[in-house]
Design an enzyme around this catalytic site. Structure first.
Site, mmCIF file in Angstrom:
data_model
loop_
_atom_site.group_PDB
_atom_site.id
_atom_site.type_symbol
_atom_site.label_atom_id
_atom_site.label_comp_id
_atom_site.label_asym_id
_atom_site.label_seq_id
_atom_site.Cartn_x
_atom_site.Cartn_y
_atom_site.Cartn_z
ATOM 1 N N PRO A 238 0.825 -1.207 0.000
ATOM 2 C CA PRO A 238 0.000 0.000 0.000
ATOM 3 C C PRO A 238 0.862 1.261 0.000
ATOM 4 O O PRO A 238 2.062 1.211 0.309
ATOM 5 C CB PRO A 238 -0.809 -0.128 1.305
ATOM 6 C CG PRO A 238 -0.705 -1.551 1.702
ATOM 7 C CD PRO A 238 0.616 -2.038 1.190
ATOM 8 N N THR A 241 4.114 2.757 2.811
ATOM 9 C CA THR A 241 4.687 1.709 3.652
ATOM 10 C C THR A 241 6.210 1.649 3.582
ATOM 11 O O THR A 241 6.818 0.859 4.297
ATOM 12 C CB THR A 241 4.109 0.337 3.258
ATOM 13 O OG1 THR A 241 4.245 0.161 1.838
ATOM 14 C CG2 THR A 241 2.649 0.248 3.630
ATOM 15 N N LYS A 243 8.288 1.613 0.452
ATOM 16 C CA LYS A 243 8.892 0.887 -0.678
ATOM 17 C C LYS A 243 10.081 1.668 -1.248
ATOM 18 O O LYS A 243 11.159 1.120 -1.474
ATOM 19 C CB LYS A 243 7.834 0.650 -1.761
ATOM 20 C CG LYS A 243 6.647 -0.184 -1.295
ATOM 21 C CD LYS A 243 5.679 -0.459 -2.412
ATOM 22 C CE LYS A 243 4.959 0.786 -2.877
ATOM 23 N NZ LYS A 243 4.099 1.373 -1.848
ATOM 24 N N THR A 244 9.887 2.951 -1.485
ATOM 25 C CA THR A 244 10.984 3.774 -2.008
ATOM 26 C C THR A 244 12.116 3.891 -0.992
ATOM 27 O O THR A 244 13.301 3.887 -1.351
ATOM 28 C CB THR A 244 10.456 5.167 -2.381
ATOM 29 O OG1 THR A 244 9.349 5.022 -3.278
ATOM 30 C CG2 THR A 244 11.533 5.994 -3.053
ATOM 31 N N GLU A 461 -24.776 9.429 18.529
ATOM 32 C CA GLU A 461 -23.474 8.898 18.945
ATOM 33 C C GLU A 461 -23.602 8.006 20.171
ATOM 34 O O GLU A 461 -22.859 7.022 20.314
ATOM 35 C CB GLU A 461 -22.502 10.049 19.224
ATOM 36 C CG GLU A 461 -22.219 10.949 18.034
ATOM 37 C CD GLU A 461 -21.643 10.181 16.861
ATOM 38 O OE1 GLU A 461 -21.004 9.136 17.077
ATOM 39 O OE2 GLU A 461 -21.841 10.616 15.715
ATOM 40 N N ASP A 535 -22.523 5.900 7.938
ATOM 41 C CA ASP A 535 -22.749 4.587 8.548
ATOM 42 C C ASP A 535 -23.438 3.651 7.568
ATOM 43 O O ASP A 535 -23.067 2.480 7.449
ATOM 44 C CB ASP A 535 -23.605 4.735 9.813
ATOM 45 C CG ASP A 535 -22.961 5.654 10.836
ATOM 46 O OD1 ASP A 535 -21.721 5.705 10.866
ATOM 47 O OD2 ASP A 535 -23.695 6.315 11.592
#
Length: 671
Positions: A238, A241, A243-244, A461, A535
């Protein structure tokens, strides 16, 4: 002497552009001054006069000399110094008229002009000379201005755009280097200053990718056993995270030349440029081997050919992909060239690109779990000035599902919030506010709401909080707020348990909790509102996922209709099955809605107390819910840890809220 020479000021470097600018300015000056250069600058600005005025001035004896132009039928009539005041009554002599004032006059023919001059000379009114000149501005200078100057202007514009298109460089750099690779090269990866120590978490990914580093450092260790180094590794995961960051760490650890570029750098408006850049990149890499090529966001150029239908007969992206496939594993050899690539859309890539021999490994860089989030926090907390209240374990538990980039953003937001409050250190509450800010948005305390709207939001709520308290698999409640944040008018904050597998019962409990707000509105307000839109959206998506993908339906058990084929215009099921799926979704949601209404009816008194407490305090915590409903029937170890950690926080928040209310009361009394 040497010291004096070293202290001499450095002369600026000569730049040819200044010559171009001076030449263009000179040509423009000659053009606007009519080609006479500085001589005309000594003359006054010319004034026009009629032919009748010309004859009148001749008869009055005002004219000193005449210069006529046969081709344009115009003449310059120079005025005597003692007659300037009579001809130019509104101008002071030699200030506005110049030292040699004259008038421009148009005449009909040379014969008539000579007759007027001869008549005035015979009467003694004119003793000057009548001379003729060629057309002004003709010759070489006129040719330069009219013909060469426009060409130079367009050439200058062409050079400007070519340089911009080529990213600088000399003349024609863009047009001749458009097929060259745009990759940034680092002679030593250590120039980036990033190693595996800077990459927190991702132990599995680091372990897999470290073998590439070991081969680049000591290739004989592997080749002696007959092994071959993987030609390429694809980092999948994703966004955010790391990668680079992992690719930069590989370059920093290996200490070899490192070529870095984005997949979009291959794509260009010119046909054939992408393939040319691929060939040029690999040619440079072979000359620097052993080395690493890193292509970020490779899905921009490596998209599956069947998923990228070309409207025309020639698709530039497909040509670029074909060149990349050939260079990675074709008839040529790429000894010592290792390719790293990163993408978050691996399902879009061409299968020929993913096969063994090109990208031998797919390294999954997933979202960090609890322990990995602790490590990421430890990296990003180093530059911050923290106080004693900051607990890394607590922060890691408060950020489930956060990527490394999200955690870095949390730390930065916490520091900004602490600075906004003029604090000398960053505390625990600053981090909690930062998490709330990132998840829910900016707090809007100035939003105007009526008392009825505020009570309706509190009931909504409180319905979420009540249902989550009395359902076994619902996420533990942290706090409930009716302070508007972002687009939400209120929110219930939970601490999700990180489960590897989701059971049907847990998903139904979560669905019931989501529907608790709408059910509370219907039961205790008497009408429903648009406040439950988010919701309902989440509930509907979850129900369709459970039935169509997870096979959790009674009528369609153990069936999965998930289809990843893009550009497919048919659903993988019939219309009858689609109707069955819709009916099952409606049945499942209605069952959980009725279940939510039943739970709220059984605990109506506690729900009313909870809603009233929300109206009064705007923010309540899990211990307030426990004070009203008692201990939660299903208590896990996570609930116990959360309860201990949040009790202290709730007391501090209540104290601060009390101080704010007291300050508001004092301010209102003063007003």
């Amino acid at each position: 002497m040497e010291q004096n020479q070293n202290n001499q000021p450095k002369m600026p470097r000569f730049n040819m552009n200044w010559l171009y600018i001076i030449a263009i300015c000179a040509l423009a000056y000659f053009y606007f001054t009519g080609g006479s250069g500085g001589l005309q600058g000594m003359e006054p600005a010319p004034t026009d006069a009629s032919y009748t005025e010309f004859k009148q001035y001749m008869n009055e004896g005002y004219v000193q000399r005449i210069i006529a132009n046969k081709s344009s039928n115009t003449l310059k009539m120079y005025i005597k110094k003692d007659s300037v005041a009579a001809v130019f009554p509104d101008k002071a002599p030699q200030t506005q008229t110049g030292t040699t004032p004259f008038l421009n006059v148009e005449f009909g023919s040379i014969d008539r002009l000579e007759q007027v001059v001869d008549s005035a000379r015979a009467q003694g009114k004119f003793q000057g000379s009548l001379t003729y000149e060629r057309e002004q501005g003709s010759g070489i200078l006129s040719f330069i201005i009219s013909s060469i100057l426009p060409i130079l202007f367009f050439v200058a514009i062409w050079m400007f755009f070519i340089r911009r298109m080529g990213g600088g460089g000399g003349m024609g750099a863009g047009i001749f280097n458009v097929g060259k690779s745009k990759a940034k090269m680092y002679e030593k990866g250590g120039e980036l200053g990033i190693t595996f120590k800077d990459v927190a978490g991702q132990a599995g990914a680091k372990q897999e990718i470290q073998e590439i580093v070991e081969f680049l450092k000591n290739p004989q260790k592997y080749t002696d056993l007959g092994g071959k180094i993987p030609k390429g590794a694809l980092l999948v995961g994703p966004p955010g995270t790391g990668k680079t960051l992992l690719a930069k760490a590989v370059a920093g650890e290996a200490g070899v030349p490192f070529f870095s570029m984005s997949g979009s750098d291959f794509v260009e408006m010119f046909v054939g440029v992408g393939a040319s850049r691929v060939r040029d990149l690999f040619q440079q890499a072979k000359a620097k081997s052993p080395c690493i090529i890193f292509i970020d966001e490779i899905d921009a150029v490596g998209r599956a050919r069947s998923k990228n239908p070309a409207m025309g007969g020639n698709d530039e992206r497909e040509n670029t992909l074909n060149a990349l496939l050939t260079e990675m594993d074709g008839f040529g050899t790429n000894s010592g060239v290792i390719i790293l690539a990163a993408t978050n859309r691996v399902d879009m890539l061409d299968s020929a690109l993913l096969r063994a021999g090109r990208f031998d490994r797919q390294i999954h860089v997933d979202l960090p779990d609890l322990n990995e989030r602790k490590e990421v926090f430890m990296v990003h907390l180093k530059p911050l000035k923290l106080d004693d209240t900051v607990d890394v374990d607590f922060l890691a538990r408060q950020t489930p599902g956060f990527s490394g980039a999200d955690i870095a953003n949390v730390c930065n937001e916490a520091a900004l919030i602490a600075a906004r409050h003029d604090s000398q250190t960053v505390g625990k509450q600053d981090f909690l506010d930062a998490v709330d800010r990132i998840i829910g948005g900016l707090e809007k305390k100035t939003k105007v709401m009526t008392a009825a709207e505020k009570r309706s939001i509190a009931i909504h709520e409180a319905g979420h909080a009540t249902i989550s308290w009395f359902t076994e698999f619902a996420n533990p409640l942290v706090k409930v707020s009716i302070v508007p944040r972002g687009q939400a008018l209120g929110a219930a904050w939970y601490l999700p348990e990180e489960r590897v597998l989701q059971t049907k019962e847990a998903m139904l409990d979560e669905m019931c909790s989501l529907l608790g707000g709408r059910a509370a509105e219907e039961l205790f307000v008497g009408h429903i509102s648009t406040g439950a839109m988010n919701d309902l959206e989440r509930t509907t998506k979850q129900a369709y996922g459970m039935i169509a993908y997870a096979g959790m339906s009674d009528k369609l058990p153990n069936l999965c209709y998930y289809n990843n084929a893009e550009y497919q215009f048919q659903r993988p099921y019939s219309e009858t099955t689609a109707k069955t799926i819709d009916d099952e979704v409606l049945r499942m949601i209605n069952e959980q809605y009725e279940r939510a209404k039943q739970i709220l009816t059984e605990h109506a008194e506690g729900h009313a107390q909870l809603a009233q407490l929300l109206v009064e305090r705007e923010v309540i915590f899990a211990e307030d819910v426990e004070r009203i409903f008692g201990k939660r029937p299903w208590t896990s170890r996570a609930d116990e840890l959360l309860e201990a950690q949040m009790r202290e926080e709730a007391e501090r928040m209540a104290e601060e809220r009390g101080k704010e209310l007291e300050a508001q009361e004092v301010k209102s009394e003063e007003i």
